[in-house]
Design an enzyme around this catalytic site. Structure first.
Site, mmCIF file in Angstrom:
data_model
loop_
_atom_site.group_PDB
_atom_site.id
_atom_site.type_symbol
_atom_site.label_atom_id
_atom_site.label_comp_id
_atom_site.label_asym_id
_atom_site.label_seq_id
_atom_site.Cartn_x
_atom_site.Cartn_y
_atom_site.Cartn_z
ATOM 1 N N GLN A 11 0.775 -1.252 0.000
ATOM 2 C CA GLN A 11 0.000 0.000 0.000
ATOM 3 C C GLN A 11 0.803 1.297 0.000
ATOM 4 O O GLN A 11 0.487 2.231 -0.752
ATOM 5 C CB GLN A 11 -0.947 0.021 1.214
ATOM 6 C CG GLN A 11 -1.863 1.211 1.213
ATOM 7 C CD GLN A 11 -2.776 1.326 2.425
ATOM 8 O OE1 GLN A 11 -3.328 2.379 2.687
ATOM 9 N NE2 GLN A 11 -2.966 0.266 3.170
ATOM 10 N N GLU A 68 1.272 -1.294 8.275
ATOM 11 C CA GLU A 68 0.460 -0.167 8.740
ATOM 12 C C GLU A 68 0.337 -0.028 10.263
ATOM 13 O O GLU A 68 0.700 0.978 10.855
ATOM 14 C CB GLU A 68 -0.950 -0.293 8.136
ATOM 15 C CG GLU A 68 -1.993 0.659 8.688
ATOM 16 C CD GLU A 68 -1.733 2.097 8.289
ATOM 17 O OE1 GLU A 68 -1.491 2.346 7.111
ATOM 18 O OE2 GLU A 68 -1.778 2.988 9.168
ATOM 19 N N ASP A 98 0.578 3.768 6.005
ATOM 20 C CA ASP A 98 0.832 3.414 4.607
ATOM 21 C C ASP A 98 0.529 4.577 3.664
ATOM 22 O O ASP A 98 1.415 5.157 3.044
ATOM 23 C CB ASP A 98 -0.023 2.206 4.211
ATOM 24 C CG ASP A 98 0.577 0.899 4.694
ATOM 25 O OD1 ASP A 98 1.780 0.864 4.987
ATOM 26 O OD2 ASP A 98 -0.158 -0.092 4.774
ATOM 27 N N GLY A 155 -7.822 20.196 19.524
ATOM 28 C CA GLY A 155 -7.480 21.582 19.228
ATOM 29 C C GLY A 155 -8.022 22.493 20.321
ATOM 30 O O GLY A 155 -8.406 22.038 21.405
ATOM 31 N N GLY A 156 -8.090 23.760 20.026
ATOM 32 C CA GLY A 156 -8.503 24.739 21.023
ATOM 33 C C GLY A 156 -10.010 24.910 21.135
ATOM 34 O O GLY A 156 -10.494 25.663 21.978
#
Ligand code: COA
Length: 415
Positions: A17, A139, A168, A247-248
Protein backbone atom coordinates in the site's frame (compact mmCIF):
# COMPACT_ATOMS: atom_id res chain seq x y z
CA UNK A 1 -5.01 19.78 -21.45
CA UNK A 2 -1.53 18.66 -20.39
CA UNK A 3 -0.68 17.29 -16.99
CA UNK A 4 1.63 18.69 -14.32
CA UNK A 5 4.10 15.79 -14.45
CA UNK A 6 3.98 15.11 -18.20
CA UNK A 7 7.32 13.72 -19.33
CA UNK A 8 8.37 12.35 -15.93
CA UNK A 9 9.12 8.62 -16.16
CA UNK A 10 8.89 6.59 -12.98
CA UNK A 11 10.15 3.08 -12.36
CA UNK A 12 7.70 1.81 -9.81
CA UNK A 13 9.11 -0.96 -7.65
CA UNK A 14 6.40 -0.52 -5.03
CA UNK A 15 4.08 -3.11 -3.59
CA UNK A 16 1.30 -3.47 -1.00
CA UNK A 17 0.00 0.00 0.00
CA UNK A 18 2.47 2.69 1.04
CA UNK A 19 4.56 2.87 -2.13
CA UNK A 20 1.66 2.29 -4.55
CA UNK A 21 -0.29 5.20 -3.01
CA UNK A 22 2.64 7.47 -3.79
CA UNK A 23 3.13 6.38 -7.40
CA UNK A 24 -0.63 6.40 -8.05
CA UNK A 25 -0.72 10.06 -7.07
CA UNK A 26 2.21 10.84 -9.35
CA UNK A 27 0.46 8.97 -12.18
CA UNK A 28 -2.66 11.06 -11.59
CA UNK A 29 -0.53 14.16 -11.95
CA UNK A 30 0.62 12.87 -15.35
CA UNK A 31 3.83 10.89 -14.71
CA UNK A 32 4.37 7.74 -16.76
CA UNK A 33 4.47 5.14 -13.99
CA UNK A 34 5.92 1.80 -15.02
CA UNK A 35 5.25 -0.81 -12.37
CA UNK A 36 7.88 -3.56 -12.30
CA UNK A 37 6.56 -6.88 -11.06
CA UNK A 38 7.63 -10.49 -10.94
CA UNK A 39 6.08 -12.65 -13.69
CA UNK A 40 3.51 -15.10 -12.38
CA UNK A 41 2.76 -13.41 -9.06
CA UNK A 42 3.25 -9.66 -9.28
CA UNK A 43 2.33 -7.38 -6.41
CA UNK A 44 1.16 -9.65 -3.58
CA UNK A 45 -2.02 -7.60 -3.16
CA UNK A 46 -3.28 -8.70 -6.59
CA UNK A 47 -4.51 -11.83 -4.87
CA UNK A 48 -5.04 -10.62 -1.29
CA UNK A 49 -8.59 -10.06 0.03
CA UNK A 50 -10.04 -11.13 -3.31
CA UNK A 51 -13.78 -10.70 -3.71
CA UNK A 52 -13.94 -12.22 -7.22
CA UNK A 53 -11.96 -15.38 -8.02
CA UNK A 54 -9.19 -14.73 -10.60
CA UNK A 55 -9.79 -10.96 -10.70
CA UNK A 56 -7.20 -8.56 -9.31
CA UNK A 57 -8.42 -7.62 -5.84
CA UNK A 58 -9.87 -4.23 -5.00
CA UNK A 59 -6.88 -3.85 -2.70
CA UNK A 60 -4.67 -3.86 -5.80
CA UNK A 61 -6.90 -2.07 -8.29
CA UNK A 62 -7.66 0.81 -5.93
CA UNK A 63 -3.95 1.54 -5.39
CA UNK A 64 -2.59 1.10 -8.90
CA UNK A 65 -4.68 3.18 -11.28
CA UNK A 66 -3.12 4.91 -14.28
CA UNK A 67 0.03 2.74 -14.21
CA UNK A 68 1.58 0.36 -16.72
CA UNK A 69 2.73 -3.10 -15.64
CA UNK A 70 5.93 -4.72 -16.86
CA UNK A 71 7.25 -8.07 -15.65
CA UNK A 72 10.99 -8.34 -15.08
CA UNK A 73 12.86 -10.86 -12.95
CA UNK A 74 15.37 -8.47 -11.49
CA UNK A 75 17.36 -11.30 -9.95
CA UNK A 76 17.95 -12.87 -13.38
CA UNK A 77 21.23 -11.65 -14.97
CA UNK A 78 19.41 -10.68 -18.17
CA UNK A 79 16.60 -9.07 -16.17
CA UNK A 80 19.19 -6.94 -14.38
CA UNK A 81 20.48 -5.71 -17.75
CA UNK A 82 16.94 -4.77 -18.79
CA UNK A 83 16.51 -2.85 -15.55
CA UNK A 84 19.80 -1.02 -16.15
CA UNK A 85 18.49 0.11 -19.54
CA UNK A 86 15.29 1.39 -17.92
CA UNK A 87 17.17 3.16 -15.13
CA UNK A 88 19.27 5.06 -17.69
CA UNK A 89 16.11 6.50 -19.28
CA UNK A 90 13.84 7.17 -16.29
CA UNK A 91 13.68 10.03 -13.80
CA UNK A 92 12.62 8.37 -10.56
CA UNK A 93 12.84 4.92 -9.02
CA UNK A 94 10.38 4.37 -6.18
CA UNK A 95 10.55 1.33 -3.91
CA UNK A 96 9.22 0.08 -0.61
CA UNK A 97 10.96 -3.24 -0.29
CA UNK A 98 12.13 -4.54 3.05
CA UNK A 99 15.42 -2.85 4.02
CA UNK A 100 18.36 -4.00 1.90
CA UNK A 101 16.32 -5.79 -0.81
CA UNK A 102 17.30 -3.35 -3.55
CA UNK A 103 20.97 -3.65 -2.57
CA UNK A 104 20.70 -7.44 -2.60
CA UNK A 105 19.38 -7.22 -6.16
CA UNK A 106 22.59 -5.35 -6.99
CA UNK A 107 20.97 -1.95 -7.33
CA UNK A 108 22.70 0.10 -4.67
CA UNK A 109 22.40 3.88 -4.66
CA UNK A 110 25.98 4.08 -5.96
CA UNK A 111 25.24 1.76 -8.88
CA UNK A 112 22.02 3.55 -9.82
CA UNK A 113 23.73 6.93 -9.50
CA UNK A 114 26.52 5.73 -11.77
CA UNK A 115 24.01 4.51 -14.38
CA UNK A 116 21.99 7.73 -14.23
CA UNK A 117 23.20 10.63 -12.07
CA UNK A 118 19.86 12.41 -12.61
CA UNK A 119 17.82 9.60 -11.12
CA UNK A 120 15.90 10.20 -7.90
CA UNK A 121 15.70 7.07 -5.73
CA UNK A 122 12.75 7.27 -3.38
CA UNK A 123 12.05 4.78 -0.60
CA UNK A 124 9.47 4.04 2.04
CA UNK A 125 10.91 2.20 5.01
CA UNK A 126 9.40 1.33 8.37
CA UNK A 127 12.01 3.21 10.38
CA UNK A 128 14.71 5.74 9.64
CA UNK A 129 18.36 5.06 10.55
CA UNK A 130 18.68 3.66 14.05
CA UNK A 131 18.13 0.50 16.05
CA UNK A 132 15.06 -0.63 14.10
CA UNK A 133 16.09 0.28 10.57
CA UNK A 134 16.28 -3.34 9.43
CA UNK A 135 12.73 -4.15 10.52
CA UNK A 136 9.84 -4.92 8.22
CA UNK A 137 6.85 -2.76 9.00
CA UNK A 138 3.15 -2.80 8.18
CA UNK A 139 0.46 -0.17 8.74
CA UNK A 140 -0.53 -0.90 12.31
CA UNK A 141 3.06 -1.32 13.45
CA UNK A 142 3.72 2.19 12.15
CA UNK A 143 0.67 3.53 13.98
CA UNK A 144 1.97 1.98 17.19
CA UNK A 145 5.56 3.22 16.92
CA UNK A 146 4.60 6.66 15.59
CA UNK A 147 2.53 7.67 18.62
CA UNK A 148 -0.94 7.26 17.11
CA UNK A 149 -2.04 4.12 18.98
CA UNK A 150 -1.02 5.30 22.44
CA UNK A 151 -3.06 8.47 21.98
CA UNK A 152 -6.12 6.94 20.27
CA UNK A 153 -9.07 5.35 22.07
CA UNK A 154 -10.63 5.89 25.46
CA UNK A 155 -8.85 6.30 28.76
CA UNK A 156 -10.29 3.11 30.23
CA UNK A 157 -9.45 0.94 27.22
CA UNK A 158 -6.37 -0.36 25.40
CA UNK A 159 -4.51 1.56 22.68
CA UNK A 160 -6.47 1.62 19.42
CA UNK A 161 -5.38 1.80 15.78
CA UNK A 162 -7.33 3.99 13.39
CA UNK A 163 -8.93 2.84 10.16
CA UNK A 164 -7.32 5.77 8.34
CA UNK A 165 -4.16 4.32 6.83
CA UNK A 166 -1.87 6.98 8.15
CA UNK A 167 1.15 4.65 8.17
CA UNK A 168 0.83 3.41 4.61
CA UNK A 169 -1.12 5.96 2.59
CA UNK A 170 0.09 8.76 4.87
CA UNK A 171 3.72 7.88 4.24
CA UNK A 172 3.01 7.47 0.53
CA UNK A 173 1.80 11.07 0.52
CA UNK A 174 4.94 12.22 2.31
CA UNK A 175 7.09 10.36 -0.20
CA UNK A 176 5.24 11.89 -3.17
CA UNK A 177 5.99 15.35 -1.83
CA UNK A 178 9.63 14.39 -1.38
CA UNK A 179 9.82 13.19 -4.98
CA UNK A 180 8.32 16.28 -6.59
CA UNK A 181 10.55 18.43 -4.38
CA UNK A 182 13.62 16.49 -5.52
CA UNK A 183 12.48 16.83 -9.14
CA UNK A 184 12.25 20.58 -8.62
CA UNK A 185 15.71 20.75 -7.05
CA UNK A 186 17.06 18.72 -9.99
CA UNK A 187 15.98 21.48 -12.37
CA UNK A 188 18.65 23.62 -10.68
CA UNK A 189 21.36 21.09 -9.78
CA UNK A 190 20.95 18.57 -12.59
CA UNK A 191 21.46 15.84 -9.99
CA UNK A 192 19.26 13.13 -8.57
CA UNK A 193 19.17 12.34 -4.86
CA UNK A 194 17.84 9.84 -2.35
CA UNK A 195 14.43 10.50 -0.80
CA UNK A 196 13.43 8.60 2.32
CA UNK A 197 10.05 8.60 4.04
CA UNK A 198 10.02 6.39 7.13
CA UNK A 199 6.60 5.25 8.28
CA UNK A 200 7.35 5.98 11.94
CA UNK A 201 8.32 9.54 10.97
CA UNK A 202 5.24 10.00 8.80
CA UNK A 203 2.87 8.87 11.54
CA UNK A 204 4.65 11.02 14.11
CA UNK A 205 4.37 13.99 11.78
CA UNK A 206 0.62 13.41 11.70
CA UNK A 207 0.63 13.10 15.51
CA UNK A 208 2.50 16.38 15.94
CA UNK A 209 -0.22 17.81 18.20
CA UNK A 210 0.29 14.96 20.66
CA UNK A 211 3.98 15.80 21.07
CA UNK A 212 2.78 19.36 21.68
CA UNK A 213 0.52 17.99 24.41
CA UNK A 214 3.31 15.89 25.95
CA UNK A 215 5.26 19.07 26.60
CA UNK A 216 2.22 20.94 27.89
CA UNK A 217 1.53 18.03 30.23
CA UNK A 218 5.08 17.97 31.53
CA UNK A 219 4.98 21.70 32.19
CA UNK A 220 1.53 21.98 33.78
CA UNK A 221 0.52 18.45 34.81
CA UNK A 222 -2.91 18.97 33.33
CA UNK A 223 -4.58 19.69 29.99
CA UNK A 224 -7.90 21.33 30.51
CA UNK A 225 -9.51 20.38 27.20
CA UNK A 226 -8.91 16.65 27.84
CA UNK A 227 -11.78 14.50 29.21
CA UNK A 228 -9.51 13.59 32.18
CA UNK A 229 -10.00 17.16 33.42
CA UNK A 230 -11.20 18.05 36.03
CA UNK A 231 -12.06 14.76 37.77
CA UNK A 232 -9.66 12.20 36.24
CA UNK A 233 -5.93 11.77 36.63
CA UNK A 234 -3.21 12.58 34.15
CA UNK A 235 -0.41 10.01 33.79
CA UNK A 236 3.17 10.87 32.76
CA UNK A 237 2.48 10.47 29.05
CA UNK A 238 -0.28 11.99 26.93
CA UNK A 239 -3.41 9.95 27.69
CA UNK A 240 -6.04 8.76 25.23
CA UNK A 241 -8.56 11.55 24.79
CA UNK A 242 -11.58 9.69 23.45
CA UNK A 243 -13.34 11.97 21.01
CA UNK A 244 -11.96 15.24 22.31
CA UNK A 245 -11.09 17.63 19.54
CA UNK A 246 -7.31 17.85 19.87
CA UNK A 247 -7.48 21.58 19.23
CA UNK A 248 -8.50 24.74 21.02
CA UNK A 249 -12.23 24.36 20.31
CA UNK A 250 -13.73 21.55 22.41
CA UNK A 251 -15.73 18.90 20.57
CA UNK A 252 -17.28 15.47 21.15
CA UNK A 253 -19.32 12.84 19.34
CA UNK A 254 -22.99 12.97 20.33
CA UNK A 255 -25.92 10.62 19.80
CA UNK A 256 -28.56 11.53 17.25
CA UNK A 257 -32.03 10.17 16.62
CA UNK A 258 -31.85 6.44 15.85
CA UNK A 259 -28.58 5.77 17.67
CA UNK A 260 -30.16 2.74 19.39
CA UNK A 261 -30.18 0.74 16.15
CA UNK A 262 -27.89 2.67 13.78
CA UNK A 263 -24.21 2.51 14.84
CA UNK A 264 -23.49 5.70 12.87
CA UNK A 265 -26.37 7.89 14.08
CA UNK A 266 -23.97 10.34 15.70
CA UNK A 267 -22.65 13.81 15.01
CA UNK A 268 -19.38 15.53 15.86
CA UNK A 269 -20.24 18.76 17.61
CA UNK A 270 -17.77 21.58 18.19
CA UNK A 271 -18.49 24.19 20.85
CA UNK A 272 -16.65 26.89 18.95
CA UNK A 273 -16.29 29.91 21.21
CA UNK A 274 -17.43 32.65 18.77
CA UNK A 275 -20.80 30.93 18.26
CA UNK A 276 -21.45 29.94 21.90
CA UNK A 277 -24.54 32.14 22.22
CA UNK A 278 -26.01 30.62 19.05
CA UNK A 279 -25.37 27.11 20.36
CA UNK A 280 -27.23 27.96 23.56
CA UNK A 281 -30.18 29.37 21.63
CA UNK A 282 -30.41 26.47 19.16
CA UNK A 283 -30.47 23.84 21.91
CA UNK A 284 -32.78 25.88 24.11
CA UNK A 285 -30.29 26.66 26.89
CA UNK A 286 -30.35 30.47 26.74
CA UNK A 287 -29.56 30.57 30.47
CA UNK A 288 -26.00 29.36 29.69
CA UNK A 289 -25.20 32.51 27.70
CA UNK A 290 -24.66 34.69 30.76
CA UNK A 291 -24.06 32.04 33.43
CA UNK A 292 -20.52 32.65 34.77
CA UNK A 293 -19.89 28.88 34.68
CA UNK A 294 -20.55 28.77 30.95
CA UNK A 295 -20.17 32.27 29.55
CA UNK A 296 -16.48 32.11 28.58
CA UNK A 297 -14.41 29.39 26.92
CA UNK A 298 -12.15 29.14 29.99
CA UNK A 299 -15.11 28.89 32.38
CA UNK A 300 -16.61 26.09 30.30
CA UNK A 301 -13.57 23.78 30.40
CA UNK A 302 -14.35 22.13 33.78
CA UNK A 303 -17.98 21.67 32.66
CA UNK A 304 -17.48 20.18 29.20
CA UNK A 305 -19.03 16.83 30.08
CA UNK A 306 -22.19 18.53 31.37
CA UNK A 307 -22.29 20.80 28.36
CA UNK A 308 -22.01 17.95 25.89
CA UNK A 309 -24.64 15.98 27.82
CA UNK A 310 -26.97 18.98 27.51
CA UNK A 311 -26.30 19.39 23.81
CA UNK A 312 -26.85 15.66 23.30
CA UNK A 313 -30.34 15.96 24.72
CA UNK A 314 -31.02 18.22 21.74
CA UNK A 315 -29.11 16.18 19.06
CA UNK A 316 -30.99 13.03 20.12
CA UNK A 317 -34.20 14.68 18.92
CA UNK A 318 -32.80 15.12 15.38
CA UNK A 319 -31.31 12.84 12.76
CA UNK A 320 -27.63 13.54 12.12
CA UNK A 321 -28.52 15.22 8.80
CA UNK A 322 -31.26 17.36 10.35
CA UNK A 323 -28.87 18.44 13.09
CA UNK A 324 -26.21 19.26 10.49
CA UNK A 325 -28.64 21.36 8.47
CA UNK A 326 -29.87 23.33 11.46
CA UNK A 327 -26.41 23.88 12.97
CA UNK A 328 -24.90 24.98 9.68
CA UNK A 329 -27.48 27.75 9.37
CA UNK A 330 -25.90 29.23 12.51
CA UNK A 331 -22.30 28.55 11.45
CA UNK A 332 -21.87 26.01 14.24
CA UNK A 333 -19.15 23.57 13.17
CA UNK A 334 -20.30 19.95 13.17
CA UNK A 335 -20.12 16.80 11.06
CA UNK A 336 -22.35 13.75 10.79
CA UNK A 337 -20.65 10.36 11.25
CA UNK A 338 -20.89 9.07 7.68
CA UNK A 339 -20.76 5.36 7.03
CA UNK A 340 -18.81 3.98 4.06
CA UNK A 341 -22.18 3.09 2.51
CA UNK A 342 -23.31 6.70 2.75
CA UNK A 343 -20.00 7.94 1.34
CA UNK A 344 -20.16 5.48 -1.55
CA UNK A 345 -23.61 6.81 -2.45
CA UNK A 346 -22.74 10.50 -2.04
CA UNK A 347 -23.58 12.29 -5.29
CA UNK A 348 -21.49 15.37 -4.55
CA UNK A 349 -18.33 13.29 -4.03
CA UNK A 350 -18.96 11.64 -7.38
CA UNK A 351 -19.43 14.99 -9.09
CA UNK A 352 -16.03 16.23 -7.89
CA UNK A 353 -14.22 13.03 -8.90
CA UNK A 354 -13.41 12.10 -5.31
CA UNK A 355 -15.49 8.93 -5.71
CA UNK A 356 -15.05 7.45 -9.18
CA UNK A 357 -16.56 4.46 -10.94
CA UNK A 358 -14.01 2.55 -13.01
CA UNK A 359 -14.45 -0.27 -15.51
CA UNK A 360 -12.14 -3.27 -15.43
CA UNK A 361 -11.94 -6.01 -18.06
CA UNK A 362 -11.98 -8.85 -15.53
CA UNK A 363 -13.89 -7.53 -12.53
CA UNK A 364 -16.30 -5.14 -14.24
CA UNK A 365 -17.30 -1.83 -12.66
CA UNK A 366 -16.15 -0.84 -9.19
CA UNK A 367 -15.86 2.27 -7.05
CA UNK A 368 -12.62 3.89 -6.08
CA UNK A 369 -11.34 7.02 -4.43
CA UNK A 370 -10.07 9.44 -7.05
CA UNK A 371 -7.38 12.06 -6.67
CA UNK A 372 -8.07 14.02 -3.48
CA UNK A 373 -5.80 16.83 -4.71
CA UNK A 374 -7.38 18.93 -7.45
CA UNK A 375 -5.17 21.00 -9.78
CA UNK A 376 -7.01 23.44 -12.04
CA UNK A 377 -4.51 23.02 -14.91
CA UNK A 378 -3.89 19.30 -14.46
CA UNK A 379 -7.20 17.48 -14.18
CA UNK A 380 -7.13 13.81 -13.18
CA UNK A 381 -8.64 11.09 -15.34
CA UNK A 382 -8.73 7.87 -13.36
CA UNK A 383 -8.03 4.83 -15.53
CA UNK A 384 -8.01 1.21 -14.44
CA UNK A 385 -5.06 -0.62 -12.94
CA UNK A 386 -2.98 -2.73 -15.32
CA UNK A 387 -3.18 -6.50 -15.63
CA UNK A 388 0.03 -8.25 -14.66
CA UNK A 389 2.60 -7.67 -17.41
CA UNK A 390 0.02 -6.02 -19.67
CA UNK A 391 2.53 -3.49 -20.97
CA UNK A 392 5.75 -5.50 -21.02
CA UNK A 393 6.12 -5.60 -24.80
CA UNK A 394 4.94 -2.02 -25.30
CA UNK A 395 7.34 -0.59 -22.71
CA UNK A 396 10.29 -2.75 -23.80
CA UNK A 397 9.81 -1.51 -27.37
CA UNK A 398 9.69 2.11 -26.19
CA UNK A 399 12.99 1.60 -24.39
CA UNK A 400 14.66 0.31 -27.55
CA UNK A 401 14.31 -3.48 -27.35
CA UNK A 402 13.56 -5.20 -30.66
CA UNK A 403 10.84 -7.80 -31.05
CA UNK A 404 13.52 -10.54 -31.27
CA UNK A 405 15.25 -9.36 -28.11
CA UNK A 406 11.93 -9.32 -26.25
CA UNK A 407 11.27 -12.89 -27.43
CA UNK A 408 14.71 -14.04 -26.27
CA UNK A 409 14.36 -12.38 -22.85
CA UNK A 410 10.99 -14.05 -22.42
CA UNK A 411 12.39 -17.42 -23.46
CA UNK A 412 15.09 -17.28 -20.76
CA UNK A 413 12.61 -16.11 -18.09
CA UNK A 414 14.07 -12.64 -17.62
CA UNK A 415 10.78 -10.85 -18.37
N1 COA B 1 12.14 -9.76 -9.49
C1 COA B 1 12.82 -10.52 -8.61
N2 COA B 1 12.73 -10.37 -7.27
C2 COA B 1 11.88 -9.42 -6.83
C3 COA B 1 11.13 -8.61 -7.68
C4 COA B 1 11.29 -8.81 -9.09
N3 COA B 1 10.62 -8.09 -9.97
N4 COA B 1 10.38 -7.78 -6.94
C5 COA B 1 10.64 -8.06 -5.65
N5 COA B 1 11.55 -9.05 -5.58
C6 COA B 1 12.10 -9.65 -4.37
C7 COA B 1 12.91 -8.68 -3.56
O1 COA B 1 14.16 -8.51 -4.14
C8 COA B 1 12.96 -9.40 -2.21
O2 COA B 1 13.92 -10.42 -2.28
P1 COA B 1 15.02 -10.71 -1.12
O3 COA B 1 14.27 -10.75 0.18
O4 COA B 1 15.56 -12.04 -1.52
O5 COA B 1 16.02 -9.64 -1.16
C9 COA B 1 11.61 -10.11 -2.18
O6 COA B 1 11.07 -10.03 -3.50
C10 COA B 1 10.52 -9.61 -1.26
O7 COA B 1 10.65 -8.29 -0.87
P2 COA B 1 10.17 -7.79 0.57
O8 COA B 1 10.08 -6.34 0.50
O9 COA B 1 11.08 -8.36 1.60
O10 COA B 1 8.71 -8.42 0.73
P3 COA B 1 7.97 -9.03 2.02
O11 COA B 1 6.64 -9.48 1.51
O12 COA B 1 8.78 -10.04 2.74
O13 COA B 1 7.77 -7.78 3.01
C11 COA B 1 7.00 -5.59 3.66
C12 COA B 1 6.75 -6.86 2.82
C13 COA B 1 5.93 -4.59 3.29
C14 COA B 1 6.88 -5.93 5.14
C15 COA B 1 8.40 -5.04 3.37
O14 COA B 1 8.53 -4.87 1.99
C16 COA B 1 8.71 -3.73 4.07
O15 COA B 1 8.96 -3.67 5.27
N6 COA B 1 8.72 -2.62 3.29
C17 COA B 1 9.08 -1.31 3.78
C18 COA B 1 8.00 -0.70 4.63
C19 COA B 1 6.68 -0.66 3.92
O16 COA B 1 6.51 -0.10 2.86
N7 COA B 1 5.66 -1.22 4.59
C20 COA B 1 4.29 -1.04 4.25
C21 COA B 1 3.82 -1.82 3.14
S1 COA B 1 2.19 -1.34 2.80
Amino acid sequence: MGKALDGVRILDFTHVQSGPTCTQLLAWFGADVIKIERAGTGDVTREQLRDIPEADSLYFTMLNHNKRSVTIDTKHPEGKKVLETLIKQCDVLVENFAPGALDRMGFTWEHINELNPRMIVASVKGFGPGPYEQCKVYENVAQCVGGAASTTGFDDGPPVVTGAQIGDSGTGLHLALGIVTALYQRTQTGRGQKVLAAMQDGVLNLCRVKLRDQQRLERNGVMKEYPQYPNGTFPEAVPRAGNASGGGQPGWILKCQGWEHDPNAYIYFITQAPVWDRICRVIGREEWIDDPNYATAAARLPHLQDIFAGIEQWTMTKTKFEAMEILNKYDIPCGPILSMKEIAEDESLRRTGTIVEVDHPVRGRYLTVGNPIKLSDSPTDVTRSPLLGEHTDEVMAEFGFSRDQIGELRAVGAI
